[in-house]
Design a protein around this motif. Structure first.
Motif, PDB file in Angstrom:
ATOM      1  N   LYS A  81     -16.151   4.335 -40.027  1.00  0.00           N
ATOM      2  CA  LYS A  81     -17.491   4.515 -40.624  1.00  0.00           C
ATOM      3  C   LYS A  81     -18.308   3.215 -40.522  1.00  0.00           C
ATOM      4  CE  LYS A  81     -16.449   3.340 -45.393  1.00  0.00           C
ATOM      5  NZ  LYS A  81     -15.282   3.630 -46.147  1.00  0.00           N
ATOM      6  N   LYS A  82     -19.584   3.389 -40.236  1.00  0.00           N
ATOM      7  CA  LYS A  82     -20.466   2.220 -40.072  1.00  0.00           C
ATOM      8  C   LYS A  82     -20.768   1.593 -41.431  1.00  0.00           C
ATOM      9  CE  LYS A  82     -21.024   2.574 -35.615  1.00  0.00           C
ATOM     10  NZ  LYS A  82     -20.151   1.746 -34.826  1.00  0.00           N
ATOM     11  N   VAL A 106     -10.100   9.128 -39.582  1.00  0.00           N
ATOM     12  CA  VAL A 106     -11.000   8.664 -38.511  1.00  0.00           C
ATOM     13  C   VAL A 106     -12.342   8.243 -39.115  1.00  0.00           C
ATOM     14  CG1 VAL A 106     -12.349   9.402 -36.496  1.00  0.00           C
ATOM     15  CG2 VAL A 106      -9.941  10.034 -36.669  1.00  0.00           C
ATOM     16  N   LEU A 107     -12.896   9.087 -39.970  1.00  0.00           N
ATOM     17  CA  LEU A 107     -14.203   8.801 -40.560  1.00  0.00           C
ATOM     18  C   LEU A 107     -14.148   7.559 -41.441  1.00  0.00           C
ATOM     19  CD1 LEU A 107     -15.303  12.470 -41.375  1.00  0.00           C
ATOM     20  CD2 LEU A 107     -16.009  11.059 -39.426  1.00  0.00           C
ATOM     21  N   LYS A 108     -13.029   7.399 -42.131  1.00  0.00           N
ATOM     22  CA  LYS A 108     -12.863   6.255 -43.029  1.00  0.00           C
ATOM     23  C   LYS A 108     -12.746   4.937 -42.246  1.00  0.00           C
ATOM     24  CE  LYS A 108      -8.843   5.558 -45.066  1.00  0.00           C
ATOM     25  NZ  LYS A 108      -7.652   5.805 -45.904  1.00  0.00           N
ATOM     26  N   VAL A 157      -8.941  13.818 -39.580  1.00  0.00           N
ATOM     27  CA  VAL A 157     -10.410  13.723 -39.512  1.00  0.00           C
ATOM     28  C   VAL A 157     -10.925  12.747 -40.575  1.00  0.00           C
ATOM     29  CG1 VAL A 157     -12.567  15.007 -39.855  1.00  0.00           C
ATOM     30  CG2 VAL A 157     -10.723  16.005 -38.481  1.00  0.00           C
ATOM     31  N   GLU A 158     -10.381  12.884 -41.766  1.00  0.00           N
ATOM     32  CA  GLU A 158     -10.773  12.022 -42.895  1.00  0.00           C
ATOM     33  C   GLU A 158     -10.468  10.547 -42.570  1.00  0.00           C
ATOM     34  OE1 GLU A 158      -8.927  11.556 -47.201  1.00  0.00           O
ATOM     35  OE2 GLU A 158      -9.384  13.661 -46.772  1.00  0.00           O
ATOM     36  N   PHE A 196     -14.324  17.655 -35.517  1.00  0.00           N
ATOM     37  CA  PHE A 196     -15.410  16.993 -36.248  1.00  0.00           C
ATOM     38  C   PHE A 196     -16.679  17.838 -36.307  1.00  0.00           C
ATOM     39  CE2 PHE A 196     -12.548  13.849 -34.484  1.00  0.00           C
ATOM     40  CZ  PHE A 196     -12.264  13.070 -35.600  1.00  0.00           C
ATOM     41  N   LYS A 231     -10.312   0.661 -42.712  1.00  0.00           N
ATOM     42  CA  LYS A 231     -11.422  -0.007 -42.013  1.00  0.00           C
ATOM     43  C   LYS A 231     -11.127  -1.500 -41.861  1.00  0.00           C
ATOM     44  CE  LYS A 231     -16.474  -0.385 -42.222  1.00  0.00           C
ATOM     45  NZ  LYS A 231     -16.702   0.011 -40.844  1.00  0.00           N
TER      46      LYS A 231
END
Length: 222
Positions: free
Chosen positions: A221-222, A216-218, A213-214, A111, A38
Motif C-alpha cells: 500500500k502506498k 498484498v494490499l498491506k 489479497v489482504e 483483486f 510493509k
C-alpha cells in the motif's frame, strides 16, 4: 550462505510463481523469504536490494535479480531451457510473452471488485479458448512433437503447463476442445521434476485466497 537461489516475495503465487515453476522444472532447490509487512518491504528498498523498488527478488550466482522476465531468462539460459539458437529463443520468447498476457489476467483476478468477478472470469475463459490455447494446439499438431520448440523441453513448455493448470482451476473443462493440449498436459504432469512440484508439500503455492489479497494490499500500500 547456501548455494541455493533465495527467493523473496509474499507467501503466495503472484509474480514469483512462474519463477518457482521454472526452478522446480529445472530440478533446482531454492529457499524462500516471505514478506508479511510493509516495513520488511521498505527495508529491502532502503538497503538497496530492489533495483526498481519491486519484488520478486531472486538472489542467484552472487546477483540480486529483480524483474520477472530477466530472472526467468537467466534461469532458462543457465539450465538449458532456452533453445539451441537465436531462432528457437525467439520462438520461446514469443510463446512465453503470449502466455504471460493470459497469466496477467489470472494474476489480477483476485483483486477485482466482487461486481466484476463474473465478467473477468468470462474474459479469462474467452481469451484462453479463443486467443491463446488455439495457438499452442496448432503448434503441437503441426509439428507432431512432444514439446513446443525444437522437440526439446523448454521454458515455454513450463509456462504453458502453469497456465493450463491456472485456467483449469477457474474453468475446469477449458481443454475439452484441445486434444493436443490434453496430451501435452498429461506428458508434462509425468515429467519427474514437474510431477514432484505438483505433489502436496512442494513449494508450489495454492490459489490466492482472501488472506493473500489482504497481505498484498498491506505490504504494497502506498
Amino acid at each position: 550462505m547456501s548455494g541455493k537461489p533465495r527467493l523473496t516475495y509474499l507467501n503466495g503465487r503472484g509474480r514469483m510463481e512462474p519463477i518457482r515453476w521454472l526452478l522446480a522444472a529445472a530440478g533446482v532447490e531454492f529457499e524462500e523469504v516471505y514478506l508479511e509487512t510493509k516495513e520488511q518491504y521498505e527495508k529491502l528498498i532502503k538497503d538497496g536490494f530492489l533495483l526498481f523498488q519491486q519484488v520478486p527478488l531472486v538472489e542467484i550466482d552472487g546477483m540480486k535479480m529483480v524483474q520477472t522476465r530477466a530472472i526467468m531468462s537467466y534461469i532458462a539460459g543457465k539450465y538449458n531451457l532456452y533453445g539451441k539458437d537465436l531462432k528457437e529463443r525467439a520462438l520461446i520468447d514469443m510463446y512465453v510473452e503470449g502466455i504471460s498476457d493470459l497469466m496477467q489476467m489470472i494474476l489480477m483476478f483476485p483483486f477485482s471488485p466482487p461486481d466484476t468477478k463474473e465478467k473477468n472470469l468470462e474474459s479469462i475463459k474467452e481469451r484462453a479458448t479463443n486467443r491463446y490455447f488455439p495457438v499452442f494446439e496448432k503448434v503441437l499438431k503441426q509439428h507432431g512433437q512432444d514439446f513446443l520448440v525444437g522437440n526439446k523441453f523448454s521454458w515455454a513448455d513450463v509456462q504453458l503447463m502453469e497456465a493450463i493448470l491456472a485456467v483449469e482451476e477457474k474453468v475446469p473443462d477449458v481443454l475439452s476442445g484441445f486434444p493436443q493440449l490434453q496430451v501435452f498436459k498429461t506428458k508434462m504432469s509425468n515429467m519427474p521434476t514437474i510431477k514432484k512440484f505438483l505433489q502436496p508439500g512442494s513449494p508450489r503455492k495454492p490459489p490466492p485466497d482472501a488472506h493473500y489479497v489482504e497481505t498484498v494490499l498491506k505490504v504494497f500500500k502506498k
